[in-house]
Design an enzyme around this catalytic site. Structure first.
Site, short mmCIF file in Angstrom:
data_model
loop_
_atom_site.label_atom_id
_atom_site.label_comp_id
_atom_site.label_asym_id
_atom_site.label_seq_id
_atom_site.Cartn_x
_atom_site.Cartn_y
_atom_site.Cartn_z
N CYS A 162 29.80 41.89 37.96
CA CYS A 162 29.06 40.38 37.90
C CYS A 162 27.60 40.61 38.05
O CYS A 162 26.90 39.61 37.52
CB CYS A 162 29.82 39.70 39.18
SG CYS A 162 31.31 39.64 39.37
N ASP B 245 36.41 38.98 34.96
CA ASP B 245 36.09 40.48 35.24
C ASP B 245 36.10 40.74 36.67
O ASP B 245 35.58 42.05 37.04
CB ASP B 245 34.45 40.53 34.92
CG ASP B 245 33.66 39.63 35.65
OD1 ASP B 245 33.94 38.72 36.69
OD2 ASP B 245 32.32 39.57 35.55
N ALA C 165 29.87 36.69 48.17
CA ALA C 165 29.86 35.46 47.09
C ALA C 165 30.66 35.51 46.06
O ALA C 165 30.90 34.60 44.90
CB ALA C 165 28.51 35.36 46.56
N HIS D 86 37.31 34.81 38.05
CA HIS D 86 36.80 35.14 36.67
C HIS D 86 37.51 36.39 36.13
O HIS D 86 37.81 37.43 36.99
CB HIS D 86 35.18 35.55 37.03
CG HIS D 86 34.20 34.56 36.98
ND1 HIS D 86 33.27 34.53 37.81
CD2 HIS D 86 33.96 33.38 36.26
CE1 HIS D 86 32.39 33.46 37.65
NE2 HIS D 86 32.96 32.70 36.56
N LEU E 77 78.15 21.68 41.78
CA LEU E 77 78.52 22.04 40.29
C LEU E 77 78.95 20.70 39.55
O LEU E 77 78.37 20.75 38.48
CB LEU E 77 79.66 23.12 40.56
CG LEU E 77 79.65 24.08 39.24
CD1 LEU E 77 78.25 24.97 39.55
CD2 LEU E 77 80.61 25.21 39.36
N ASP F 150 74.75 15.11 50.09
CA ASP F 150 75.00 16.26 50.33
C ASP F 150 74.14 16.82 51.73
O ASP F 150 73.08 16.40 51.87
CB ASP F 150 74.53 17.40 49.11
CG ASP F 150 75.39 18.69 49.12
OD1 ASP F 150 76.06 18.86 48.37
OD2 ASP F 150 75.27 19.49 50.19
N1 ARG Z 1 29.27 33.09 43.60
C1 ARG Z 1 29.42 33.31 42.14
C2 ARG Z 1 30.50 32.06 41.49
O1 ARG Z 1 31.43 31.90 42.00
C3 ARG Z 1 29.86 34.58 42.01
C4 ARG Z 1 30.08 34.78 40.33
C5 ARG Z 1 30.55 36.15 40.24
N2 ARG Z 1 30.24 36.77 38.67
C6 ARG Z 1 31.31 37.16 38.07
N3 ARG Z 1 31.01 37.58 36.93
N4 ARG Z 1 32.60 37.37 38.54
O2 ARG Z 1 30.13 31.64 40.41
#
Ligand code: ARG
Length: 701
Positions: A264, A170, A258, A168, A637, A656
């Site tokens: 997140c 973020d 996770a 992601h 070449l 080769d």
């Molecule tokens: N387990 C979630 C997923 O894989 C984590 C989400 C994390 N969220 C984020 N905005 N990076 O979707």
């Protein structure tokens, strides 16, 4: 507490790792501490409440990832684009978030089915520039960005994520209040890094190292001068402090399991609009594929080409056909973050045989005039080895002189328009050149499509059966050589000096004498070493019979050169009976034309070596014209040079000891190329053996 900033969270009541949809979750199924998670979440909640108003959405049983409210949707002002989760595991969260947004009075937009976008997890407003950074590559589809631009009336800058750990946006990218950017550059492709560097001046960029990145330092919540995150190294803390930020670390280890952390777990629901014109440079094109798409692996390759080129795709229609022999067809929508990227991808797709279709009624190729001799217009279409046609004035015309790495020049002749494949240096003022990728189609026969990896043979490498496999290829090649010779066809050999060192000379001589070779291409070295062997019995000073170096032998090759120079040419030396054996001798005796292309490292050179490279290229091109088979013997070449000027349909056998060379040659994508990884001397001896056997069998019939 500030009234102005509102943040949405979701309590971790039902939070757990129940499935794996990102690499962080691997090995963590049901392996977290619920209590610790609750405690960590409470702590984050408490800190946030000191800086913002925190709203809550009710957690739902069965949707363990709902705690990650960043993925609920993307908010700008009073408008929300609701998430469409990529994975079924999270799709059930959508209605709950939708309800919450509706209850709060937002205008909610929903994306078409099958077009994933994961909300603020993949889209972040630049608080100074007002534009939207949007990620794609793992969870969100590039095409969703066009909707964001339209619905939110904002400029969208698309960034491609390439590291699965940072799936992601973020997780690796955090625009801060003052226009600074905290980010992990290796998570993005080169194109995206350039885009970031163009928008954010150097002094505003804060690249983090991998350690901070995997500790989710970029997954930070920034309210005014405060930045809240899981953890930051001393170095990063100092950097941020120097820029006037206060870092609050709060451990979120149970959520890292996770694949999420501070950012997140939050969704900023107050995101005021700034003035930024709606714009998106995303470009889309439609392409049509037709043929034995599955058998040939062409669909996979086309889709790979799109993705690895930085684009994304939607297969709009795919008709498989019912029987094995049926043709299948596919229409694919290709999108890329801007015009240059899409043109690049299109060029590659056309090479794979795709036809760029357009809503336009006229599918004509775009032409631009040559205004400087030897220079093509920008964006000229670069040719491939496949038979190509271009559409001009509504008519498809066949390109003549097909080769790789040329431009297509269109000229008006008394007989109408003619299209020629031309090298850049041959372009003339007044000619028109095809630019872009529309109105071009390349034709691949079914055989040209088949993937050739299975035809790469390895000998002398590990593996017990490889010896037999080389024998099998040799049998095939021998049969081809025999057939071509008997039908009056043409075989050209490119050979490097290794042929001589490895004792292949006698076999190559045999092939020439028996009429299997109709042209020899090489450099100075093959001829020099061959002549040295013929005159002095050594090759680069090594006694070829005994395999030991001879006293003073390192001068032998220079003496050989000198002798031929005295004669004026190899042919003269043969005529004067000075040169009485060897590969070059056989060429002269059997009227097999040869071309020796010079290079910077050549000693001498021999009088026959062509030091004018353009002339040498022209000589090569002339000698391979009409060839049915090209046998490439241990010379990278010259073989690649030849490969580039040869159209599809000509069989190539590349031998080769270095697998890289073989792969490089067969990578040109034509399946007529067979790669044989083996010692070239050995290969030639097997080949001659096999040919002799054939002669025997033929004779018996
Ligand atoms: N387990 C979630 C997923 O894989 C984590 C989400 C994390 N969220 C984020 N905005 N990076 O979707």
């Amino acid at each position: 507490m500030k009234e102005s900033v509102r943040i949405l969270m979701c309590a971790p009541q039902h939070y757990d790792v129940d499935y794996v949809i990102n690499p962080w979750m691997e090995g963590n199924i049901h392996r977290l501490s619920r209590d610790l998670a609750q405690e960590q979440w409470n702590q984050l909640h408490k800190i946030l409440k000191d800086h913002a108003t925190v709203e809550l959405v009710a957690p739902q049983p069965g949707w363990p990832d709902m705690v990650f409210t960043a993925n609920a949707g993307l908010i700008l002002d009073h408008t929300v684009v609701l998430s469409r989760f990529f994975h079924a595991e999270r799709q059930g969260e959508e209605p709950y978030f939708q309800q919450w947004f509706a209850d709060q009075g937002y205008t909610v937009h929903t994306l078409p089915k099958g077009l994933p976008f994961e909300g603020a997890g993949d889209a972040l407003i630049d608080r100074v520039g007002g534009y939207l950074w949007a990620g794609y590559g793992f969870r969100s589809e590039l095409d969703s960005h066009t909707y964001l631009a339209k619905w939110l009336d904002v400029e969208v800058l698309s960034l491609r994520l390439i590291d699965r750990r940072f799936y992601h946006l973020d997780t690796c990218f955090c625009p801060l209040n003052n226009g600074d950017l905290l980010y992990y550059p290796p998570a993005f492709d080169t194109y995206s890094n350039h885009l970031i560097e163009r928008r954010i001046p150097t002094e505003k960029r804060i690249p983090v190292n991998e350690v901070d990145a995997v500790n989710f330092a970029c997954n930070a919540v920034n309210v005014d001068q405060t930045i809240i995150m899981n953890s930051a190294s001393d170095g990063l803390q100092k950097t941020l402090a120097a820029r006037g930020f206060k870092v609050i670390e709060t451990p979120l280890t149970e959520f890292l399991k996770a694949g999420g952390a501070a950012k997140c777990l939050t969704l900023r629901v107050t995101e005021p609009r700034q003035d930024s014109p709606q714009a998106s440079s995303i470009q889309s094109r439609m392409v049509h594929l037709e043929g034995h798409l599955l058998d040939s692996g062409i669909v996979n390759r086309a889709l790979d080409t799109i993705v690895s080129g930085g684009g994304s795709f939607q297969v709009l229609h795919f008709d498989l056909g019912a029987q094995r022999q049926d043709i299948s067809t596919a229409d694919v929508k290709v999108s890329a973050p801007d015009g240059d990227v899409i043109e690049d991808i299109m060029g590659q797709l056309v090479d794979l045989g795709a036809v760029v279709t357009s809503e336009d009624i006229s599918p004509d190729a775009h032409l631009e005039a040559v205004v400087q001799a030897g220079v093509a217009p920008d964006d000229f279409y670069v040719t491939a080895i496949y038979p190509t046609e271009v559409s001009v004035n509504g008519q498809w015309i066949k390109v003549q002189g097909q080769r790789m790495d040329g431009a297509i020049a269109i000229t008006q002749t008394p007989d109408g328009l003619v299209a020629h494949c031309k090298l850049l240096r041959d372009l003339q003022i007044g000619e028109s050149v095809v630019v872009g990728s529309e109105g071009i189609r390349t034709k691949r026969t079914t055989t040209t499509l088949k993937k050739k990896s299975t035809e790469e043979f390895s000998f002398m490498g590990a593996g017990v059966s490889s010896e037999r496999r080389v024998e099998l290829v040799v049998e095939q090649i021998a049969w081809d050589l025999r057939r071509i010779r008997d039908q009056g066809g043409k075989v050209v050999v490119t050979a490097g000096p290794v042929v001589i060192h490895t004792g292949g000379s006698e076999h190559l001589r045999h092939l020439i004498r028996e009429g299997y070779v109709h042209g020899l291409l090489g450099g100075n070295a093959i001829a020099v070493h061959d002549i040295e062997q013929a005159l002095m019995g050594t090759s680069l000073g090594m006694d070829m019979k005994r395999g030991v170096s001879v006293h003073g032998g390192h001068r032998h090759h220079l003496k050989a050169i000198n002798t031929i120079r005295r004669c004026g040419s190899i042919a003269n030396a043969v005529e004067q009976s000075i040169l009485q054996s060897g590969v070059m001798y056989e060429c002269v005796k059997n009227n097999v034309p040869f071309s020796l292309a010079g290079s910077i490292r050549d000693d001498g050179p021999l009088p026959d070596t062509q030091m004018d490279l353009l002339q040498a290229q022209a000589d090569y091109a002339r000698l391979i014209e009409g060839a049915d088979l090209i046998l490439m013997l241990s010379t990278m070449l010259h073989s690649i040079g030849v490969g580039n000027m040869t159209p599809a349909g000509v069989k190539m056998v590349c031998v080769d000891i270095n697998p890289a060379v073989v792969t490089k040659l067969s990578d040109r994508g034509s399946l007529e190329s067979i790669g044989v990884v083996t010692d070239v001397g050995l290969f030639l001896s097997l080949l001659v053996n096999q040919l002799n056997k054939l002669t025997g069998e033929y004779a018996r019939v």
